[in-house]
Motif scaffolding. Structure first.
Motif, PDB file in Angstrom:
ATOM      1  N   VAL A 103      53.892  48.615  49.492  1.00  0.00           N
ATOM      2  CA  VAL A 103      53.346  47.363  50.225  1.00  0.00           C
ATOM      3  C   VAL A 103      51.867  47.498  50.333  1.00  0.00           C
ATOM      4  CG1 VAL A 103      52.870  46.050  52.461  1.00  0.00           C
ATOM      5  CG2 VAL A 103      54.750  46.400  52.619  1.00  0.00           C
ATOM      6  N   GLU A 104      51.148  48.518  50.059  1.00  0.00           N
ATOM      7  CA  GLU A 104      49.475  48.555  50.127  1.00  0.00           C
ATOM      8  C   GLU A 104      49.365  48.642  48.496  1.00  0.00           C
ATOM      9  OE1 GLU A 104      47.272  49.920  52.217  1.00  0.00           O
ATOM     10  OE2 GLU A 104      48.339  50.974  53.622  1.00  0.00           O
ATOM     11  N   ILE A 105      50.453  48.923  47.975  1.00  0.00           N
ATOM     12  CA  ILE A 105      50.408  48.446  46.485  1.00  0.00           C
ATOM     13  C   ILE A 105      49.993  47.258  45.653  1.00  0.00           C
ATOM     14  CG2 ILE A 105      51.100  48.925  43.971  1.00  0.00           C
ATOM     15  CD1 ILE A 105      49.416  51.424  44.912  1.00  0.00           C
ATOM     16  N   GLU A 106      51.486  46.468  46.326  1.00  0.00           N
ATOM     17  CA  GLU A 106      51.233  45.082  45.845  1.00  0.00           C
ATOM     18  C   GLU A 106      49.685  44.669  46.621  1.00  0.00           C
ATOM     19  OE1 GLU A 106      53.071  43.633  43.929  1.00  0.00           O
ATOM     20  OE2 GLU A 106      54.460  45.057  43.424  1.00  0.00           O
ATOM     21  N   TYR A 107      49.462  45.149  48.137  1.00  0.00           N
ATOM     22  CA  TYR A 107      48.563  44.160  48.790  1.00  0.00           C
ATOM     23  C   TYR A 107      46.912  44.489  48.107  1.00  0.00           C
ATOM     24  CZ  TYR A 107      44.613  43.617  52.406  1.00  0.00           C
ATOM     25  OH  TYR A 107      43.566  43.081  52.522  1.00  0.00           O
ATOM     26  N   PHE A 108      46.961  45.527  47.581  1.00  0.00           N
ATOM     27  CA  PHE A 108      45.876  45.978  46.575  1.00  0.00           C
ATOM     28  C   PHE A 108      45.929  44.267  45.325  1.00  0.00           C
ATOM     29  CE2 PHE A 108      43.587  47.959  43.467  1.00  0.00           C
ATOM     30  CZ  PHE A 108      42.288  47.902  43.575  1.00  0.00           C
ATOM     31  N   ILE A 109      47.202  44.365  44.685  1.00  0.00           N
ATOM     32  CA  ILE A 109      47.310  43.832  43.618  1.00  0.00           C
ATOM     33  C   ILE A 109      46.867  42.130  43.901  1.00  0.00           C
ATOM     34  CG2 ILE A 109      48.727  43.094  42.228  1.00  0.00           C
ATOM     35  CD1 ILE A 109      49.979  45.584  41.537  1.00  0.00           C
ATOM     36  N   ALA A 110      47.271  42.120  45.368  1.00  0.00           N
ATOM     37  CA  ALA A 110      47.063  40.792  45.291  1.00  0.00           C
ATOM     38  C   ALA A 110      45.386  40.636  45.641  1.00  0.00           C
ATOM     39  CB  ALA A 110      47.955  40.696  47.294  1.00  0.00           C
ATOM     40  N   LEU A 111      44.958  41.308  46.649  1.00  0.00           N
ATOM     41  CA  LEU A 111      43.528  41.213  46.317  1.00  0.00           C
ATOM     42  C   LEU A 111      42.783  41.874  45.145  1.00  0.00           C
ATOM     43  CD1 LEU A 111      42.917  43.937  49.276  1.00  0.00           C
ATOM     44  CD2 LEU A 111      42.720  41.766  49.803  1.00  0.00           C
ATOM     45  N   VAL A 112      43.389  41.867  44.471  1.00  0.00           N
ATOM     46  CA  VAL A 112      42.529  41.885  43.414  1.00  0.00           C
ATOM     47  C   VAL A 112      43.067  39.722  42.199  1.00  0.00           C
ATOM     48  CG1 VAL A 112      43.055  42.501  40.292  1.00  0.00           C
ATOM     49  CG2 VAL A 112      43.232  44.248  42.123  1.00  0.00           C
ATOM     50  N   GLU A 113      43.880  39.593  42.851  1.00  0.00           N
ATOM     51  CA  GLU A 113      44.777  38.331  41.706  1.00  0.00           C
ATOM     52  C   GLU A 113      44.206  37.370  42.583  1.00  0.00           C
ATOM     53  OE1 GLU A 113      48.844  38.550  41.640  1.00  0.00           O
ATOM     54  OE2 GLU A 113      49.245  39.694  40.147  1.00  0.00           O
ATOM     55  N   TYR A 114      43.284  37.434  43.568  1.00  0.00           N
ATOM     56  CA  TYR A 114      42.944  35.998  44.320  1.00  0.00           C
ATOM     57  C   TYR A 114      41.985  35.195  43.890  1.00  0.00           C
ATOM     58  CZ  TYR A 114      41.681  34.253  49.524  1.00  0.00           C
ATOM     59  OH  TYR A 114      41.550  33.224  50.124  1.00  0.00           O
ATOM     60  N   GLN A 138      36.159  43.001  37.811  1.00  0.00           N
ATOM     61  CA  GLN A 138      36.192  43.839  37.218  1.00  0.00           C
ATOM     62  C   GLN A 138      36.926  44.810  37.024  1.00  0.00           C
ATOM     63  OE1 GLN A 138      33.457  43.558  35.542  1.00  0.00           O
ATOM     64  NE2 GLN A 138      32.724  42.098  36.492  1.00  0.00           N
ATOM     65  N   PHE A 139      38.701  44.791  37.882  1.00  0.00           N
ATOM     66  CA  PHE A 139      39.727  45.436  37.975  1.00  0.00           C
ATOM     67  C   PHE A 139      40.422  44.901  36.338  1.00  0.00           C
ATOM     68  CE2 PHE A 139      43.704  46.835  38.523  1.00  0.00           C
ATOM     69  CZ  PHE A 139      43.776  47.569  38.791  1.00  0.00           C
ATOM     70  N   ASP A 140      40.401  45.938  35.427  1.00  0.00           N
ATOM     71  CA  ASP A 140      41.257  45.809  34.569  1.00  0.00           C
ATOM     72  C   ASP A 140      43.004  45.395  35.133  1.00  0.00           C
ATOM     73  OD1 ASP A 140      42.739  45.409  32.026  1.00  0.00           O
ATOM     74  OD2 ASP A 140      42.437  47.639  31.624  1.00  0.00           O
ATOM     75  N   LYS A 141      43.282  43.789  34.567  1.00  0.00           N
ATOM     76  CA  LYS A 141      44.452  43.744  35.544  1.00  0.00           C
ATOM     77  C   LYS A 141      45.329  44.076  34.677  1.00  0.00           C
ATOM     78  CE  LYS A 141      43.273  38.910  37.733  1.00  0.00           C
ATOM     79  NZ  LYS A 141      43.164  37.697  37.774  1.00  0.00           N
ATOM     80  N   THR A 142      45.239  45.007  33.940  1.00  0.00           N
ATOM     81  CA  THR A 142      46.316  45.323  32.540  1.00  0.00           C
ATOM     82  C   THR A 142      47.055  46.847  33.684  1.00  0.00           C
ATOM     83  OG1 THR A 142      45.226  46.743  31.382  1.00  0.00           O
ATOM     84  CG2 THR A 142      45.621  44.546  30.804  1.00  0.00           C
ATOM     85  N   LEU A 143      46.171  46.978  34.398  1.00  0.00           N
ATOM     86  CA  LEU A 143      46.754  48.105  35.056  1.00  0.00           C
ATOM     87  C   LEU A 143      47.581  48.143  35.936  1.00  0.00           C
ATOM     88  CD1 LEU A 143      43.113  50.151  34.954  1.00  0.00           C
ATOM     89  CD2 LEU A 143      45.251  50.778  33.598  1.00  0.00           C
ATOM     90  N   SER A 144      47.744  46.658  36.644  1.00  0.00           N
ATOM     91  CA  SER A 144      48.530  46.405  37.363  1.00  0.00           C
ATOM     92  C   SER A 144      50.307  47.603  37.686  1.00  0.00           C
ATOM     93  CB  SER A 144      48.736  45.140  38.130  1.00  0.00           C
ATOM     94  OG  SER A 144      47.727  44.483  38.326  1.00  0.00           O
ATOM     95  N   GLU A 145      50.202  47.832  36.289  1.00  0.00           N
ATOM     96  CA  GLU A 145      51.629  47.539  36.224  1.00  0.00           C
ATOM     97  C   GLU A 145      51.473  49.398  36.748  1.00  0.00           C
ATOM     98  OE1 GLU A 145      54.537  45.717  35.863  1.00  0.00           O
ATOM     99  OE2 GLU A 145      52.913  44.186  36.654  1.00  0.00           O
ATOM    100  N   SER A 203      41.398  56.914  37.376  1.00  0.00           N
ATOM    101  CA  SER A 203      39.718  56.539  37.329  1.00  0.00           C
ATOM    102  C   SER A 203      39.946  54.487  37.715  1.00  0.00           C
ATOM    103  CB  SER A 203      39.409  55.983  35.529  1.00  0.00           C
ATOM    104  OG  SER A 203      39.651  58.213  35.367  1.00  0.00           O
ATOM    105  N   LEU A 204      40.177  54.958  38.701  1.00  0.00           N
ATOM    106  CA  LEU A 204      40.381  53.807  39.483  1.00  0.00           C
ATOM    107  C   LEU A 204      38.933  54.155  40.825  1.00  0.00           C
ATOM    108  CD1 LEU A 204      43.210  51.607  39.439  1.00  0.00           C
ATOM    109  CD2 LEU A 204      41.092  51.497  37.576  1.00  0.00           C
TER     110      LEU A 204
END
Length: 447
Positions: free
Chosen positions: A39-50, A57-64, A107-108
């Motif tokens: 849940v924590e990881i998916e929440y962070f990714i959702a914030l990135v995509e918001y 500046q977050f590299d979305k290719t790192l989501s996986e 390195s995030l």
């Protein structure tokens, strides 16, 4: 003493471990920790995509790669979180710190403070727990109960034309058909399963007291309600409760517990009926080489599977009852009583799974004893009295119920000859007499 099937306190993790092991994927401490990380990881990714400005500046290719943190989550990872918890004395905060260490490895570092951003621990618990509960019901419970229902359906078809003496109040009653009596349970189970499936898997997500206070103060221009709905409903596949305190109000979870309890009550009814039919010799049981029915009586083949099921269903229902009654009640915006109770939701599911598999095992042992069933019908000719008096009513014959009552409540043996002789005494046409004489316990089974 190391924890083994012999040293476990609960039979769920001891004697019945092989039956319940699959539930460890959803209800163990390891599973709870893993799905908190999820849940924590998916929440962070959702914030990135918001997106939030600071995360552009977050590299979305790192989501996986972030998803690999929970995809590859190991027991060693869970142990490291438990080690962190020794310092934090807070289980969800330990998960946050673990993920921050994983961010360091990738390195995030600049993005670490958006892990668990604006959340309270219940935003994680009240999403992770219904998520794992949904997985357990879909992946373990439904396959097991569907196997049971399908077994009953097959018997209902196979035995559709088997006439059988019914018993009401424990006494011989109007005959029925065995397949129809099995179909009764099919209809009941399918009806209650449909109700269970109609209840949403509700989740809470809205900050410390359910109002997105921290989110709104940091980013007042964002529609956090829409974000929360999207995250819970679309990303997690749950149903976000719109107005909550610090915790989910658990009303729908209580409804699910009640639905599971009703299904279990039907299974108890089924177990007791099968047990009784076996005791009446309507069924024999398949014998497995080497098995012992009694330590003292060599002849016995006991209906232990139905007894085992009944006992486990009773334990399950006691716990479902407590969960349904307790969880929706919390003082003001939150007390901690739900936390320790929630850790036990896997227990009644486990006892239910043990019971379902025991019932299926018992059903698969059944051997129909048509001779005993037919003999019982032949020994109970008084049950056709209902049919005879009903036809006499149709024909306007005076006081037919009383006439049959006088005949069938005597101590004399009632059989086909007795009934035929009685019919011959009636002041009715020969055609009606012939109609009445065609009725037997074997064919008076309705539609």
């Amino acid at each position: 003493m190391m924890l083994t099937s012999l040293s476990a306190i609960s039979p769920i993790d001891g004697r019945y471990r092989n039956t319940t092991a699959e539930l460890a994927n959803y209800f163990s401490e390891y599973a709870l920790i893993k799905y908190r990380v999820f849940v924590e990881i998916e929440y962070f990714i959702a914030l990135v995509e918001y997106p939030l400005p600071q995360l552009q500046q977050f590299d979305k290719t790192l989501s996986e790669k972030l998803r690999d943190i929970y995809r590859n989550f190991s027991e060693a990872d869970a142990e490291s979180i438990k080690e962190i918890e020794k310092t934090t004395n807070h289980d969800v905060k330990a998960v946050e710190y673990f993920i921050k260490k994983e961010f360091d490895k990738l390195s995030l570092e600049p993005f670490k403070e958006f892990i668990h951003f604006g959340l309270t621990s219940q935003d994680i618990n009240n999403t992770a727990i219904p998520y794992t509960f949904k997985l357990a019901i879909n992946n373990s419970y439904y396959p097991a109960i569907n196997e049971l229902v399908n077994t009953l359906k097959n018997y209902a078809r196979e035995w559709d034309q088997i006439p059988m003496l019914a018993h009401t109040h424990g006494q011989p009653a109007s005959p029925t058909r065995l397949g129809k009596e099995i179909q009764v349970f099919v209809e009941r189970l399918e009806g209650q399963l449909q109700q269970l499936k109609s209840v949403s898997y509700s989740a809470k997500f809205g900050g410390a007291t359910g109002n997105f206070n921290a989110h709104h103060i940091a980013y007042p221009g964002k529609d956090w309600k829409a974000f929360g709905n999207h995250f819970v409903n679309d990303v997690l596949g749950l149903s976000r409760s719109q107005f909550t305190t610090q915790i989910e109000h658990y009303d729908n979870f209580a409804a699910q517990c009640d639905a599971l309890k009703r299904i279990n009550n039907i299974l108890i009814d089924l177990d007791r009926d099968m047990w009784t039919y076996i005791s009446m010799n309507y069924f024999k049981q398949k014998i497995k080489a080497g098995e012992v029915g009694s330590s003292a009586m060599p002849h016995k083949v006991n209906p232990i599977d139905f007894e085992n099921s009944e006992g486990n269903l009773g334990i399950a229902n006691a716990l479902f009852e407590h969960l349904a009654a307790k969880l929706p009640i919390s003082r003001l915006q939150r007390d901690l009583t739900d936390s320790t109770v929630l850790r036990n939701i896997g227990v009644p599911v486990a006892h239910t799974l043990i019971a379902i598999k025991s019932t299926v095992k018992g059903l698969n042992k059944l051997l129909l004893n048509k001779e005993a069933i037919s003999a019982d019908l032949e020994a109970n000719w008084p049950v056709v009295a209902e049919a005879i008096q009903t036809i006499l009513r149709r024909e306007g014959y005076p006081n037919p119920y009383e006439a049959l009552k006088d005949l069938t409540r005597t101590n004399q043996q009632i059989n086909g000859h007795t009934i035929a002789a009685f019919v011959d005494t009636l002041d009715i046409s020969d055609a009606i007499k012939q109609e009445l004489k065609q009725i037997t316990p074997l064919n008076y089974t309705g539609i």
